[in-house]
Design a protein around this motif. Structure first.
Motif, PDB file in Angstrom:
ATOM      1  N   SER A 235       0.818  -1.211   0.000  1.00 28.15           N
ATOM      2  CA  SER A 235       0.000   0.000   0.000  1.00 28.15           C
ATOM      3  C   SER A 235       0.852   1.261   0.000  1.00 28.15           C
ATOM      4  O   SER A 235       0.530   2.243  -0.685  1.00 28.15           O
ATOM      5  CB  SER A 235      -0.919  -0.011   1.226  1.00 28.15           C
ATOM      6  N   GLU A 236       1.955   1.247   0.756  1.00 29.96           N
ATOM      7  CA  GLU A 236       2.827   2.416   0.821  1.00 29.96           C
ATOM      8  C   GLU A 236       3.335   2.790  -0.569  1.00 29.96           C
ATOM      9  O   GLU A 236       3.393   3.977  -0.933  1.00 29.96           O
ATOM     10  CB  GLU A 236       4.005   2.145   1.758  1.00 29.96           C
ATOM     11  N   GLY A 237       3.687   1.793  -1.361  1.00 32.22           N
ATOM     12  CA  GLY A 237       4.148   2.067  -2.721  1.00 32.22           C
ATOM     13  C   GLY A 237       3.075   2.711  -3.574  1.00 32.22           C
ATOM     14  O   GLY A 237       3.354   3.623  -4.365  1.00 32.22           O
ATOM     15  N   PHE A 238       1.840   2.269  -3.418  1.00 31.88           N
ATOM     16  CA  PHE A 238       0.737   2.842  -4.191  1.00 31.88           C
ATOM     17  C   PHE A 238       0.404   4.252  -3.728  1.00 31.88           C
ATOM     18  O   PHE A 238       0.137   5.136  -4.548  1.00 31.88           O
ATOM     19  CB  PHE A 238      -0.486   1.921  -4.113  1.00 31.88           C
ATOM     20  N   ILE A 239       0.440   4.494  -2.424  1.00 30.89           N
ATOM     21  CA  ILE A 239       0.201   5.853  -1.925  1.00 30.89           C
ATOM     22  C   ILE A 239       1.279   6.805  -2.437  1.00 30.89           C
ATOM     23  O   ILE A 239       0.985   7.945  -2.835  1.00 30.89           O
ATOM     24  CB  ILE A 239       0.141   5.852  -0.381  1.00 30.89           C
ATOM     25  N   GLN A 240       2.532   6.353  -2.459  1.00 25.59           N
ATOM     26  CA  GLN A 240       3.618   7.200  -2.949  1.00 25.59           C
ATOM     27  C   GLN A 240       3.423   7.574  -4.409  1.00 25.59           C
ATOM     28  O   GLN A 240       3.933   8.606  -4.871  1.00 25.59           O
ATOM     29  CB  GLN A 240       4.970   6.499  -2.761  1.00 25.59           C
ATOM     30  N   GLN A 241       2.689   6.758  -5.152  1.00 30.96           N
ATOM     31  CA  GLN A 241       2.414   7.052  -6.559  1.00 30.96           C
ATOM     32  C   GLN A 241       1.087   7.774  -6.764  1.00 30.96           C
ATOM     33  O   GLN A 241       0.607   7.895  -7.882  1.00 30.96           O
ATOM     34  CB  GLN A 241       2.438   5.752  -7.369  1.00 30.96           C
TER      35      GLN A 241
ATOM     36  N   HIS B  36      -0.187  10.000   6.567  1.00 30.47           N
ATOM     37  CA  HIS B  36      -0.364  10.506   5.205  1.00 30.47           C
ATOM     38  C   HIS B  36      -1.409  11.617   5.164  1.00 30.47           C
ATOM     39  O   HIS B  36      -1.255  12.595   4.408  1.00 30.47           O
ATOM     40  CB  HIS B  36      -0.753   9.368   4.265  1.00 30.47           C
ATOM     41  N   HIS B  37      -2.455  11.503   5.966  1.00 30.82           N
ATOM     42  CA  HIS B  37      -3.453  12.576   6.032  1.00 30.82           C
ATOM     43  C   HIS B  37      -2.815  13.869   6.533  1.00 30.82           C
ATOM     44  O   HIS B  37      -2.993  14.943   5.932  1.00 30.82           O
ATOM     45  CB  HIS B  37      -4.608  12.171   6.948  1.00 30.82           C
ATOM     46  N   LEU B  38      -2.066  13.768   7.634  1.00 30.27           N
ATOM     47  CA  LEU B  38      -1.431  14.967   8.199  1.00 30.27           C
ATOM     48  C   LEU B  38      -0.411  15.558   7.238  1.00 30.27           C
ATOM     49  O   LEU B  38      -0.282  16.787   7.121  1.00 30.27           O
ATOM     50  CB  LEU B  38      -0.769  14.624   9.532  1.00 30.27           C
ATOM     51  N   LYS B  39       0.298  14.704   6.529  1.00 28.70           N
ATOM     52  CA  LYS B  39       1.257  15.185   5.536  1.00 28.70           C
ATOM     53  C   LYS B  39       0.544  15.927   4.411  1.00 28.70           C
ATOM     54  O   LYS B  39       0.999  16.979   3.941  1.00 28.70           O
ATOM     55  CB  LYS B  39       2.047  14.005   4.973  1.00 28.70           C
ATOM     56  N   ASN B  40      -0.595  15.392   3.993  1.00 37.30           N
ATOM     57  CA  ASN B  40      -1.353  16.025   2.899  1.00 37.30           C
ATOM     58  C   ASN B  40      -1.905  17.390   3.281  1.00 37.30           C
ATOM     59  O   ASN B  40      -2.044  18.269   2.419  1.00 37.30           O
ATOM     60  CB  ASN B  40      -2.503  15.108   2.460  1.00 37.30           C
ATOM     61  N   VAL B  41      -2.223  17.573   4.572  1.00 35.64           N
ATOM     62  CA  VAL B  41      -2.753  18.877   5.001  1.00 35.64           C
ATOM     63  C   VAL B  41      -1.638  19.788   5.498  1.00 35.64           C
ATOM     64  O   VAL B  41      -1.894  20.902   5.971  1.00 35.64           O
ATOM     65  CB  VAL B  41      -3.840  18.708   6.094  1.00 35.64           C
TER      66      VAL B  41
ATOM     67  N   PRO C 245       8.341  -5.109   0.117  1.00 27.94           N
ATOM     68  CA  PRO C 245       9.199  -3.923   0.223  1.00 27.94           C
ATOM     69  C   PRO C 245       8.577  -2.719  -0.482  1.00 27.94           C
ATOM     70  O   PRO C 245       8.233  -2.806  -1.667  1.00 27.94           O
ATOM     71  CB  PRO C 245      10.492  -4.369  -0.472  1.00 27.94           C
ATOM     72  N   PRO C 246       8.390  -1.603   0.215  1.00 23.86           N
ATOM     73  CA  PRO C 246       7.741  -0.449  -0.408  1.00 23.86           C
ATOM     74  C   PRO C 246       8.410   0.051  -1.693  1.00 23.86           C
ATOM     75  O   PRO C 246       7.715   0.527  -2.593  1.00 23.86           O
ATOM     76  CB  PRO C 246       7.800   0.616   0.697  1.00 23.86           C
ATOM     77  N   LEU C 247       9.751  -0.043  -1.788  1.00 20.64           N
ATOM     78  CA  LEU C 247      10.406   0.424  -3.015  1.00 20.64           C
ATOM     79  C   LEU C 247       9.984  -0.404  -4.222  1.00 20.64           C
ATOM     80  O   LEU C 247       9.739   0.131  -5.308  1.00 20.64           O
ATOM     81  CB  LEU C 247      11.926   0.381  -2.862  1.00 20.64           C
ATOM     82  N   MET C 248       9.908  -1.714  -4.055  1.00 18.75           N
ATOM     83  CA  MET C 248       9.432  -2.564  -5.145  1.00 18.75           C
ATOM     84  C   MET C 248       7.956  -2.292  -5.420  1.00 18.75           C
ATOM     85  O   MET C 248       7.522  -2.229  -6.582  1.00 18.75           O
ATOM     86  CB  MET C 248       9.650  -4.040  -4.817  1.00 18.75           C
ATOM     87  N   ALA C 249       7.187  -2.123  -4.356  1.00 18.00           N
ATOM     88  CA  ALA C 249       5.762  -1.831  -4.504  1.00 18.00           C
ATOM     89  C   ALA C 249       5.537  -0.559  -5.301  1.00 18.00           C
ATOM     90  O   ALA C 249       4.613  -0.467  -6.119  1.00 18.00           O
ATOM     91  CB  ALA C 249       5.115  -1.712  -3.130  1.00 18.00           C
ATOM     92  N   GLU C 250       6.396   0.442  -5.081  1.00 16.68           N
ATOM     93  CA  GLU C 250       6.218   1.713  -5.788  1.00 16.68           C
ATOM     94  C   GLU C 250       6.437   1.551  -7.291  1.00 16.68           C
ATOM     95  O   GLU C 250       5.762   2.192  -8.099  1.00 16.68           O
ATOM     96  CB  GLU C 250       7.160   2.775  -5.220  1.00 16.68           C
TER      97      GLU C 250
ATOM     98  N   LYS D  80      -0.243   2.703 -12.571  1.00 17.30           N
ATOM     99  CA  LYS D  80      -0.701   4.078 -12.811  1.00 17.30           C
ATOM    100  C   LYS D  80      -0.626   4.420 -14.297  1.00 17.30           C
ATOM    101  O   LYS D  80      -1.554   5.016 -14.858  1.00 17.30           O
ATOM    102  CB  LYS D  80       0.174   5.035 -11.998  1.00 17.30           C
ATOM    103  N   TYR D  81       0.467   4.015 -14.930  1.00 14.52           N
ATOM    104  CA  TYR D  81       0.617   4.279 -16.368  1.00 14.52           C
ATOM    105  C   TYR D  81      -0.507   3.608 -17.148  1.00 14.52           C
ATOM    106  O   TYR D  81      -1.103   4.210 -18.057  1.00 14.52           O
ATOM    107  CB  TYR D  81       1.975   3.776 -16.856  1.00 14.52           C
ATOM    108  N   PHE D  82      -0.812   2.381 -16.811  1.00 14.65           N
ATOM    109  CA  PHE D  82      -1.911   1.670 -17.483  1.00 14.65           C
ATOM    110  C   PHE D  82      -3.224   2.410 -17.314  1.00 14.65           C
ATOM    111  O   PHE D  82      -3.981   2.603 -18.273  1.00 14.65           O
ATOM    112  CB  PHE D  82      -2.054   0.252 -16.914  1.00 14.65           C
ATOM    113  N   LEU D  83      -3.510   2.836 -16.084  1.00 15.42           N
ATOM    114  CA  LEU D  83      -4.776   3.497 -15.802  1.00 15.42           C
ATOM    115  C   LEU D  83      -4.919   4.803 -16.564  1.00 15.42           C
ATOM    116  O   LEU D  83      -6.000   5.133 -17.083  1.00 15.42           O
ATOM    117  CB  LEU D  83      -4.913   3.763 -14.300  1.00 15.42           C
ATOM    118  N   LEU D  84      -3.831   5.561 -16.630  1.00 15.56           N
ATOM    119  CA  LEU D  84      -3.898   6.891 -17.241  1.00 15.56           C
ATOM    120  C   LEU D  84      -3.783   6.870 -18.756  1.00 15.56           C
ATOM    121  O   LEU D  84      -4.091   7.846 -19.431  1.00 15.56           O
ATOM    122  CB  LEU D  84      -2.793   7.781 -16.649  1.00 15.56           C
TER     123      LEU D  84
END
Length: 410
Positions: A14-20, A45-50, A392-397, A404-408
């Motif tokens: 999930s961390e990798g997906f949030i980072q993207q 992540h919420h606090l970081k976003n605000v 591992p979050p780096l691999m997940a990202e 993300k590329y596929f979706l967009l």
């Protein structure tokens, strides 16, 4: 880009997906401590976003309670983590709860991988029935029910290498067939975490599916040149520990960031990290660790249990698992971090005669590529288990970036 994370663990995938830039609708996880870790991370992540992480930093320094931290985020963020086991009895209620979270939004991606013990080579070797009949063999069927219910454009399914051979491939074949029957074209690859900046030899099977019948090919993921070394790049800026020592706040020993930390954003802009804690060891284990360190650092030889003096041998089994004591390679990358690290530290010995001990929670988290501000709830044993089970979050990202590329781009 909305997603649901199933069998979410501590949130490495999930961390990798949030980072993207993906937006989590729900996380489903049966373990209470891992669920709490997810909630704490989502609040961060919420606090970081605000633009206000002050309360999170206060929590890391134990100046406010977890309940006080969680109250700084909207209640729906806390409620979006479902601490449930996915079963035939619970799945409909889980659907109802997720539907309440959606607020007419659609789900673009479903991610996650069922617990790996049923497919694990080690798990099969230790189980007298070779995991046959274990209900966890078929958790992918529940995963498929989520695909049928929410019809995401893509899904990402991660698991251990043993999936490819478990049950003479019967589980893999049924899994791929089922995904096809419910309307997804799929492809899979074996990914090596080392290719994506993780300082760990960790290979995993990743299946990606796309809604529709058109042929789908697994994407080419962006790789990182990985010449970094465990000791100088991710261990030496953490303070020295003795066995049993706990540094809930650990100030870095160097201010300057090295190339690994700059490339991966491992250190997050504050001058300390947390959970630099290690377990206590008895004198016998410390003597064995010292022998193992000598062998590895001087001759690049792994200690075999039968090499030990008889007075240090307490196990009757001297025919199997002879490498039960293993030093982390300081000049290369670590061997795979697994959940068994929560049981003992014998397989993850710190590579230095000046610190004869097993690695700390924070060191294990770094080897798994978790950023230094990631906090694991539940204490030392639970933290080790969560880290060992994680993607591992780096691999997940990198997986998230391809999704993300596929979706967009259709």
């Amino acid at each position: 880009m909305n997603y649901i994370d199933l069998f979410a663990g501590a949130g490495g995938l999930s961390e990798g997906f949030i980072q993207q830039g993906f937006n989590p609708i729900a996380h489903v996880e049966m373990n209470k401590e891992a669920s709490d870790t997810l909630r704490t991370r989502l609040v961060f992540h919420h606090l970081k976003n605000v633009g206000n992480t002050e309360h999170y930093l206060k929590y890391l320094k134990q100046k406010i309670s977890r309940e006080e931290l969680w109250k700084t985020a909207p209640q729906e963020i806390i409620d979006s983590v479902l601490n449930n086991e996915i079963t035939s009895k619970s799945i409909e209620n889980i659907f109802v709860t997720i539907d309440e979270q959606l607020y007419k939004k659609k789900v673009d991606v479903i991610i996650g991988g069922p617990p790996c013990q049923a497919y694990s080579l080690v798990g099969r070797s230790r189980d007298p029935n070779k995991m046959e009949g274990d209900k966890r063999n078929y958790l992918f069927r529940y995963y498929a029910q989520f695909l049928v219910k929410y019809k995401p454009k893509y899904f990402v399914f991660e698991n251990v290498l043993g999936l490819l051979t478990a049950g003479n491939q019967v589980y893999l074949k049924e899994m791929l067939s089922l995904f096809g029957e419910i309307g997804y074209a799929v492809d899979y690859k074996i990914l090596n975490a080392e290719d994506y900046g993780v300082l760990q030899k960790r290979r995993r099977v990743v299946i990606i599916g796309r809604k529709g019948k058109a042929k789908f090919e697994f994407p080419v993921l962006e790789k990182m040149e990985n010449k970094w070394q465990i000791k100088k790049d991710i261990l030496t800026d953490l303070p020295v520990l003795v066995p049993g020592q706990e540094m809930n706040i650990a100030n870095y020993t160097t201010k300057k960031l090295n190339s690994y930390q700059l490339a991966t954003k491992c250190r997050n802009g504050i001058d300390y990290t947390t959970q630099h804690i290690t377990r206590m060891h008895n004198e016998r284990d410390l003597e064995i660790y010292s022998i193992a360190i000598d062998k590895w650092l001087n001759n690049q030889e792994r200690l075999k249990y039968t090499d030990l003096p008889k007075r240090l041998q307490t196990h009757n089994n001297v025919a199997a698992f002879l490498d039960r004591y293993k030093v982390v390679d300081p000049l290369g990358h670590s061997h795979t971090v697994v959940a068994h690290i929560s049981k003992d530290g014998h397989y993850y010995i710190y590579p230095d005669k000046n610190q004869i001990r097993s690695i700390s929670v924070r060191e294990a988290a770094r080897i798994q590529s978790f950023p230094d501000d990631y906090f694991f709830e539940g204490g030392r044993t639970s933290a080790f288990k969560q880290i060992g089970n994680a993607v591992p979050p780096l691999m997940a990202e990198k997986i998230a970036a391809a999704t993300k590329y596929f979706l967009l781009n259709g």
